[in-house]
Structures are given as C-alpha cells and as structure tokens.
Design a protein around this motif. Structure first.
Motif, short mmCIF file in Angstrom:
data_model
loop_
_atom_site.label_atom_id
_atom_site.label_comp_id
_atom_site.label_asym_id
_atom_site.label_seq_id
_atom_site.Cartn_x
_atom_site.Cartn_y
_atom_site.Cartn_z
N PRO A 1 -17.97 -4.81 -4.99
CA PRO A 1 -17.01 -4.17 -4.07
C PRO A 1 -15.57 -4.35 -4.55
N ILE A 2 -14.79 -3.28 -4.45
CA ILE A 2 -13.40 -3.28 -4.90
C ILE A 2 -12.50 -3.18 -3.66
N ILE A 3 -11.56 -4.12 -3.55
CA ILE A 3 -10.61 -4.10 -2.44
C ILE A 3 -9.31 -3.45 -2.92
N ILE A 4 -8.89 -2.42 -2.20
CA ILE A 4 -7.61 -1.77 -2.49
C ILE A 4 -6.65 -2.09 -1.35
N ASN A 5 -5.58 -2.77 -1.68
CA ASN A 5 -4.56 -3.11 -0.69
C ASN A 5 -3.51 -2.01 -0.62
N TYR A 6 -3.15 -1.61 0.60
CA TYR A 6 -2.16 -0.56 0.81
C TYR A 6 -0.99 -1.08 1.64
N THR A 7 0.17 -0.48 1.38
CA THR A 7 1.35 -0.71 2.20
C THR A 7 1.93 0.65 2.58
N LYS A 8 2.31 0.79 3.84
CA LYS A 8 2.86 2.06 4.32
C LYS A 8 4.37 2.07 4.09
N VAL A 9 4.84 3.01 3.29
CA VAL A 9 6.26 3.14 2.96
C VAL A 9 6.68 4.58 3.21
N ASP A 10 7.63 4.78 4.13
CA ASP A 10 8.11 6.14 4.47
C ASP A 10 6.94 7.06 4.81
N ASN A 11 6.06 6.56 5.65
CA ASN A 11 4.91 7.33 6.15
C ASN A 11 3.89 7.69 5.07
N THR A 12 3.95 6.99 3.94
CA THR A 12 2.99 7.20 2.85
C THR A 12 2.30 5.88 2.54
N TRP A 13 0.98 5.92 2.45
CA TRP A 13 0.23 4.72 2.12
C TRP A 13 0.18 4.55 0.60
N GLU A 14 0.84 3.50 0.12
CA GLU A 14 0.93 3.23 -1.31
C GLU A 14 -0.04 2.11 -1.68
N PRO A 15 -0.89 2.34 -2.69
CA PRO A 15 -1.78 1.26 -3.14
C PRO A 15 -0.99 0.20 -3.89
#
Length: 201
Positions: free
Chosen positions: A172-186
């Motif tokens: 399993p691969i975990i992808i962490n995201y952060t929401k910046v200016d209404n865009t989810w960035e990996p």
C-alpha cells in the motif's frame, strides 16, 4: 568475437534503466494535484487519482503516444525496441485500487495499491535470459553478425523477458496531500514513494 560483442551489448543495468524511466514517469503522473469544483474534498482527490490511474490502466493510444514522448527511452531504441511497444508490454494488466481517503481539515491521506508487472521479476528474467545466452558456447558462436543484428537479438531478449513476467501487487502506498488555494497538492515525496513501490514489487 561474438562473445565479446554480445557481452558488450548486453548490459542489464543499461536496459533496466529504460523500465526505471517508465516507472518514474508513471509515479509523477499518479501524483498530479486535484482542484475542487463543488465536490467534497474526498471526491476531488478520488476523481483526480482515478483519472490518472485510468489513463494508465486503459493504455489508450493518445495517452501512450503522448507519454512515450515525455520520457527518455533512448537506451531501448538502440536495441530496436519501440518505446510505445515497450510501454504497452510493461503496462499490460496494470490495475489499481484506491483503498481509502481520509481528510482532516487542509490535509489528507490517500492509500492506493497498484498492480503491474513485477519489476524485480523482470530484472531477474532479463538477467536469466542474458546468462543463458552468454553461457552457451553454441549460441555465442552464432552471434557473429553486425552490430545491428546483435542489437536486434538483445531487443528480442528484452521483450520476451518482459512478456513472460507475472503481475504483482505493490505494498500500500500512502499519498499525503495539503490543500493550498483550494487545490489538493501531493507531498513532494509522493513520486519517490510510488516509484519505490513499483520498483520493488
């Protein structure tokens, strides 16, 4: 002379670098960001992942042609191997599952599992094929052709080895995201994490 020429041509590390380039480029494709548009954050991330993974899974011609132009397959072209042909052979049977997506404010984690031809099995199959030829005096003696003929033979070894490889599922691969200016960035580490999973399956 055939032995020397053949061994000079058959460098499994050089040939494997073509597959490595493909897997690294795939990792970048999977990690593209997702933008909101009235959907829930979970749905946005899932839709973005599904769109990219489906384009790989379906191996449609426009995707393959565009994708093959974006990566360096020159190591394989030396052996008469068409980059598109190699991609289609490697991606045959590719599949995925999006196991879970958990959103917590402006951060999120998506867990995916990929299924594709085993890179480790491909590397071993390629090495075994090379060893079989270079350790057989009769086969070595038969390789007295031109450089292009030798390269074509090596290309045949590569494709035959790849076609014989079974599918394997990644960890399993975990992808962490952060929401910046209404865009989810990996996360910046995402491509490396996916590539590592693909190259150890």
């Amino acid at each position: 002379m055939g032995y020397v020429k053949l061994n000079n041509r058959v460098s499994t590390q050089k040939i494997l670098s073509g597959a490595a380039a493909l897997l690294l480029a795939l990792a970048v494709m999977v990690a593209l960001p997702g933008c909101g548009g009235g959907q829930s954050d979970e749905d946005v991330i899932r839709a973005s992942l599904s769109q990219e993974l489906d384009s790989i899974k379906n191996i449609d011609d426009s995707f393959v042609n565009e994708f093959s132009e974006s990566i360096n397959m020159s190591q394989l072209s030396v052996y008469g191997i068409d980059g598109v042909e190699f991609m289609k052979a490697y991606l045959d049977g590719f599949d995925y599952t999006i196991d879970s997506i958990e959103v917590n404010g402006d951060t999120a984690q998506a867990q995916i599992t990929l299924t594709c031809k085993s890179y480790t099995a491909y590397a071993q199959a390629l090495q075994d094929a090379v060893n079989e030829i270079t350790s057989d005096p009769e086969k070595i003696a038969s390789v007295n052709g031109s450089d292009s003929e030798i390269n074509d033979m090596v290309g045949g070894i590569v494709i035959d080895s790849l076609n014989g490889v079974d599918l394997a599922t990644t960890e399993p691969i975990i992808i962490n995201y952060t929401k910046v200016d209404n865009t989810w960035e990996p996360a910046s580490s995402t491509s490396g994490d996916i590539a590592a999973a693909l190259m150890t399956n």
